[in-house]
Design an enzyme around this catalytic site. Structure first.
Site, PDB file in Angstrom:
ATOM      1  N   ASN A  52       0.868  -1.182   0.000  1.00  0.00           N
ATOM      2  CA  ASN A  52       0.000   0.000   0.000  1.00  0.00           C
ATOM      3  C   ASN A  52       0.902   1.228   0.000  1.00  0.00           C
ATOM      4  OD1 ASN A  52      -1.805   2.060   0.536  1.00  0.00           O
ATOM      5  ND2 ASN A  52      -2.226   1.428   2.655  1.00  0.00           N
ATOM      6  N   GLU A  80      -6.723   4.378   7.964  1.00  0.00           N
ATOM      7  CA  GLU A  80      -6.541   5.803   7.650  1.00  0.00           C
ATOM      8  C   GLU A  80      -7.781   6.368   6.970  1.00  0.00           C
ATOM      9  OE1 GLU A  80      -2.760   5.334   5.674  1.00  0.00           O
ATOM     10  OE2 GLU A  80      -1.851   4.820   7.597  1.00  0.00           O
ATOM     11  N   GLU A 131      -5.018  -5.270  10.673  1.00  0.00           N
ATOM     12  CA  GLU A 131      -4.028  -4.217  10.859  1.00  0.00           C
ATOM     13  C   GLU A 131      -4.308  -3.471  12.167  1.00  0.00           C
ATOM     14  OE1 GLU A 131      -2.166  -2.974   6.912  1.00  0.00           O
ATOM     15  OE2 GLU A 131      -3.962  -1.777   7.148  1.00  0.00           O
ATOM     16  N   HIS A 163      -9.374   0.790   5.091  1.00  0.00           N
ATOM     17  CA  HIS A 163      -8.084   1.004   5.771  1.00  0.00           C
ATOM     18  C   HIS A 163      -8.310   1.956   6.943  1.00  0.00           C
ATOM     19  CE1 HIS A 163      -3.975   2.301   6.516  1.00  0.00           C
ATOM     20  NE2 HIS A 163      -3.568   1.249   5.835  1.00  0.00           N
TER      21      HIS A 163
HETATM   22  C1  PEP Z   1      -0.551  -0.027   5.908  1.00  0.00           C
HETATM   23  O1  PEP Z   1      -0.540   1.061   5.394  1.00  0.00           O
HETATM   24  O2  PEP Z   1      -1.500  -0.764   5.656  1.00  0.00           O
HETATM   25  C2  PEP Z   1       0.562  -0.440   6.756  1.00  0.00           C
HETATM   26  C3  PEP Z   1       0.505  -1.619   7.320  1.00  0.00           C
HETATM   27  O3  PEP Z   1       1.614   0.433   6.902  1.00  0.00           O
HETATM   28  P1  PEP Z   1       3.073   0.121   7.511  1.00  0.00           P
HETATM   29  O4  PEP Z   1       3.530  -1.179   6.899  1.00  0.00           O
HETATM   30  O5  PEP Z   1       3.916   1.288   7.078  1.00  0.00           O
HETATM   31  O6  PEP Z   1       2.912   0.015   8.986  1.00  0.00           O
END
Ligand code: PEP
Length: 246
Positions: free
Chosen positions: A8, A94, A162, A92
């Site tokens: 991503n 974010e 996540e 996600h």
């Molecule tokens: C993400 O954006 O889904 C993510 C897991 O970011 P990072 O690997 O930078 O923690």
């Protein structure tokens, strides 16, 4: 089941960054896992062109639940597919935090993605406060219930666990904590989708990097990773692909 290394890029990358994709393709012409990169929407068509003839798949980072209309700045699932995407990341953290996306909207987006023939990579995960309060499994189960529509299948749906507090922070849950959540996700999906759930890929995401990838991939029910920062550089993402292919 074929494992999946998904990158991503978030709001990172202009055309110059396609050099990283070319380097990745040169270093890993025949990866032992499925590889997906989700660049900003502005790069999807160019990346799909760069990946033509290779095994690399390209995805979007979001789509609108409607097929078309007066939604300035938004992109439909069909537009992503038309640009060369095969997947789209949905829900996600974010997007959930920055744009107030709730489970029902994520589910509507998944329906739209499937209508356009895309695979939906649906993200779930707890905040640090929710983990500290002992609510991780409740939160994740509720997000699965609300964000994953009934039509989900092993072919059209990937789940990414996540933990919000692990994204971009360099912090990760313990392997035991990852195992607990992934087992709970598999059990939850099995209760709902029966045998189909065995084929649904469960990705771990949150500060995956070359140095921790192999140990995370050894955890039961971890079928790959959703990688943010470490997917921007071919050498790092390549090392993660190699760890998943081992
Ligand atoms: C993400 O954006 O889904 C993510 C897991 O970011 P990072 O690997 O930078 O923690």
């Amino acid at each position: 089941m074929r494992k999946l290394a998904a990158g991503n890029w978030k709001m990172n990358g202009t055309a110059a960054a396609l050099a990283e994709v070319k380097a990745l393709l040169a270093a890993h012409p025949a990866p032992g896992c499925e590889v997906l990169l989700c660049p900003p929407a502005t790069l999807i068509a160019q990346m799909a062109w760069t990946a033509k003839g290779s095994a690399l798949k390209v995805g979007g980072q979001d789509c609108h639940p409607k097929a078309a209309g007066a939604h300035t700045g938004d992109i439909s699932a069909a537009m992503l597919a038309d640009a060369g995407a095969s997947h789209v990341i949905l829900g996600h953290s974010e997007r959930r935090a920055d744009h107030g996306e709730a489970d029902a909207l994520v589910a509507a987006k998944a329906q739209a993605a499937w209508g356009a023939g895309l695979v939906a990579v649906i993200c779930v995960g707890e905040t640090e406060a929710q983990r500290d309060a002992g609510k991780t499994l409740d939160v994740v189960r509720a997000q699965l219930a609300g964000s994953v529509p009934e039509e989900a299948s092993a072919e059209n749906c990937v789940i990414a666990y996540e933990p919000v507090w692990a994204i971009g922070t360099g912090r990760t849950p313990t392997l035991g904590e990852i195992a607990e959540v992934h087992a709970a996700i598999r059990a939850t999906l099995t209760r709902r989708f029966g045998a189909e759930a065995a084929g649904m890929r469960l990705l771990y995401g949150g500060s995956v990097k070359p140095s921790n990838a192999a140990e995370i991939f050894a955890v039961a029910h971890v079928d790959g990773a959703l990688v943010g920062g470490a997917s921007l550089k071919a050498v790092d993402f390549g090392a993660i692909i190699a760890a998943l292919s081992a």
